[in-house]
Design an enzyme around this catalytic site. Structure first.
Site, mmCIF file in Angstrom:
data_model
loop_
_atom_site.group_PDB
_atom_site.id
_atom_site.type_symbol
_atom_site.label_atom_id
_atom_site.label_comp_id
_atom_site.label_asym_id
_atom_site.label_seq_id
_atom_site.Cartn_x
_atom_site.Cartn_y
_atom_site.Cartn_z
ATOM 1 N N LYS A 35 -2.022 3.837 7.605
ATOM 2 C CA LYS A 35 -1.831 5.096 6.870
ATOM 3 C C LYS A 35 -2.271 4.921 5.411
ATOM 4 C CE LYS A 35 2.972 3.894 5.973
ATOM 5 N NZ LYS A 35 4.327 3.911 6.554
ATOM 6 N N ARG A 138 15.351 10.362 7.173
ATOM 7 C CA ARG A 138 14.092 10.978 6.761
ATOM 8 C C ARG A 138 13.574 11.725 7.985
ATOM 9 N NH1 ARG A 138 9.491 7.034 4.394
ATOM 10 N NH2 ARG A 138 9.409 6.543 6.616
ATOM 11 N N TYR A 263 -2.625 1.337 -28.298
ATOM 12 C CA TYR A 263 -1.890 2.571 -28.568
ATOM 13 C C TYR A 263 -0.446 2.276 -28.918
ATOM 14 C CZ TYR A 263 -5.799 5.329 -26.849
ATOM 15 O OH TYR A 263 -7.017 5.906 -26.684
HETATM 16 C C1 LIG Z 1 4.733 2.653 7.033
HETATM 17 C C2 LIG Z 1 5.489 2.501 8.274
HETATM 18 C C3 LIG Z 1 5.546 1.263 8.918
HETATM 19 C C4 LIG Z 1 4.941 0.002 8.330
HETATM 20 O O1 LIG Z 1 5.727 -0.482 7.279
HETATM 21 P P1 LIG Z 1 5.331 -1.871 6.558
HETATM 22 O O2 LIG Z 1 6.445 -2.167 5.637
HETATM 23 O O3 LIG Z 1 4.074 -1.611 5.806
HETATM 24 O O4 LIG Z 1 5.148 -2.864 7.632
HETATM 25 C C5 LIG Z 1 6.191 1.193 10.136
HETATM 26 N N1 LIG Z 1 6.757 2.294 10.688
HETATM 27 C C6 LIG Z 1 6.738 3.498 10.085
HETATM 28 C C7 LIG Z 1 7.376 4.652 10.747
HETATM 29 C C8 LIG Z 1 6.110 3.634 8.857
HETATM 30 O O5 LIG Z 1 6.108 4.830 8.260
#
Ligand SMILES: *Cc1c(COP(=O)(O)O)cnc(C)c1O
Length: 368
Positions: A35, A138, A263
């Site tokens: 993702k 969530r 800055y």
């Molecule tokens: C992003 C995600 C993962 C992977 O998590 P990592 O910490 O990057 O291994 C696994 N399951 C879900 C549902 C996620 O959203």
């Protein structure tokens, strides 16, 4: 090479990290999570390098469409499932697996099953992952509804009979946090009488919670050599960074004791000293929040940021560098400098850093 900031993507590191994950998974199948454009490493190239994974995990339908358009034929799981009823036809056409986490999605499936395309829909049933919320709050159905939703899905001709069961951990990166045990138990209770493969763990779950291995692990971070576990970097855990971010040293200044830098003039030279200017800043996605003291590598040696990171430039203390030269490549994170050590100084996690590269950064592939 121009002055452009470079993100070098180590395709071999991605492949080797996948093999390491597989070894740790001890026979569980591996969903490689790609993702957010492969955690910022590039969706298509990452998917190509991780072709040996048992499935790819993406956040949304659009990523699945991109991967199919690029010719990827692997199993693809869309982790938030359909966002609207009309998405279902596209899931079916592209043979994407859908995570079903909410009542509204169930209603779309029911309507789709009895809709005008019914014969076609049941000829190509959707592969579904039923998501149960065991405490993250969530996405997911409450544990008490798991059995009823599972039974409902089983009655639908447009849903494949093999329904995978999944949940997601809120705190698996804290190996002494009892919450993960509670989530594992809640998941076992909710799914005790249900058929289907189990998928609980993310990267930290795989490392710290053997009881949660299940039939599939969903791993992102470790594949990129990144870690969210305590004070451990991905390298500390035996994984290789898959992105090295570098930029050029374009100026060296010899400043006097008392001179202030950048800055808001936040940093003052404690003695006469050389200060380097590196051609990268928050306009490239390097975090502006990286405080003075954040490490960088100059010709393999550690130096640190002084003053504020600006849009196109940053300033570094060159006192510890033996013979710095204009044109030297400075590594901001990656090989030799874990992104975690930068993230710690910037008040964030390494995932956030690699996801944040802007369009100005040039991506190059390292095939070794
Ligand atoms: C992003 C995600 C993962 C992977 O998590 P990592 O910490 O990057 O291994 C696994 N399951 C879900 C549902 C996620 O959203």
């Amino acid at each position: 090479m121009s002055r452009t900031a470079l993100a070098t993507i180590h395709l071999g590191a991605l492949r080797r990290n996948l093999a390491r994950v597989r070894e740790r998974a001890q026979g569980a199948k591996v969903m490689a999570v790609v993702k957010a454009d492969g955690y910022g490493h590039g969706l298509e190239r990452t998917a190509r390098a991780l072709a040996d994974a048992d499935a790819l995990g993406v956040a949304a339908l659009g990523d699945g469409q991109r991967l199919r358009a690029a010719g990827h034929r692997q199993r693809i799981v869309v982790l938030s499932g359909p966002d609207e009823a009309a998405d279902l036809a596209e899931f079916r056409r592209l043979q994407l697996d859908a995570v079903i986490h909410h009542e509204s999605q169930l209603a779309w499936l029911v309507a789709d099953e009895s809709g005008p395309d019914r014969p076609l829909n049941s000829a190509r049933p959707l592969r579904v992952w039923l998501k149960i919320d065991t405490g993250m709050h969530r996405l997911g159905f409450p544990p008490a509804q798991a059995a009823a939703v599972h039974a409902r899905l089983r009655t639908l001709a447009n849903v494949d009979r093999d329904i995978a069961l999944m949940t997601h951990f809120a705190a698996s990166d804290e190996f002494d946090n009892a919450m993960t045990n509670e989530q594992i138990e809640a998941f076992s209770r909710a799914t005790a009488d249900l058929d289907g493969v189990r998928a609980l763990s993310n990267s930290a779950g795989l490392l710290g919670w053997p009881a949660a291995r299940g039939d599939w692990v969903r791993v992102g971070g470790l594949l990129y050599g990144l870690s969210v576990v305590g004070d451990k970097s991905g390298s500390d855990l035996g994984f290789e960074p898959a992105m090295t971010l570098s930029a050029k040293l374009i100026s060296i200044q010899h400043l006097q004791k008392g001179d202030r830098i950048g800055y808001a003039a936040t940093w003052q030279c404690p003695e006469d000293m050389p200060v380097g200017v590196v051609a990268i800043g928050y306009g490239d996605g390097y975090p502006r929040s990286a405080a003075a003291g954040t490490p960088v590598l100059v010709a393999g040696a550690r130096a640190q940021i002084v003053g504020r990171v600006s849009m196109d430039l940053m300033t570094i203390d060159l006192r510890g560098i033996s013979a710095p030269r204009i044109g030297d490549r400075v590594i901001l994170w990656g090989q030799g400098l874990p992104a975690e050590s930068v993230a710690n100084h910037a008040g964030t996690i390494s995932y956030d850093l690699t996801c944040g590269m802007t369009r100005r950064v040039l991506f190059v592939e390292d095939h070794v």
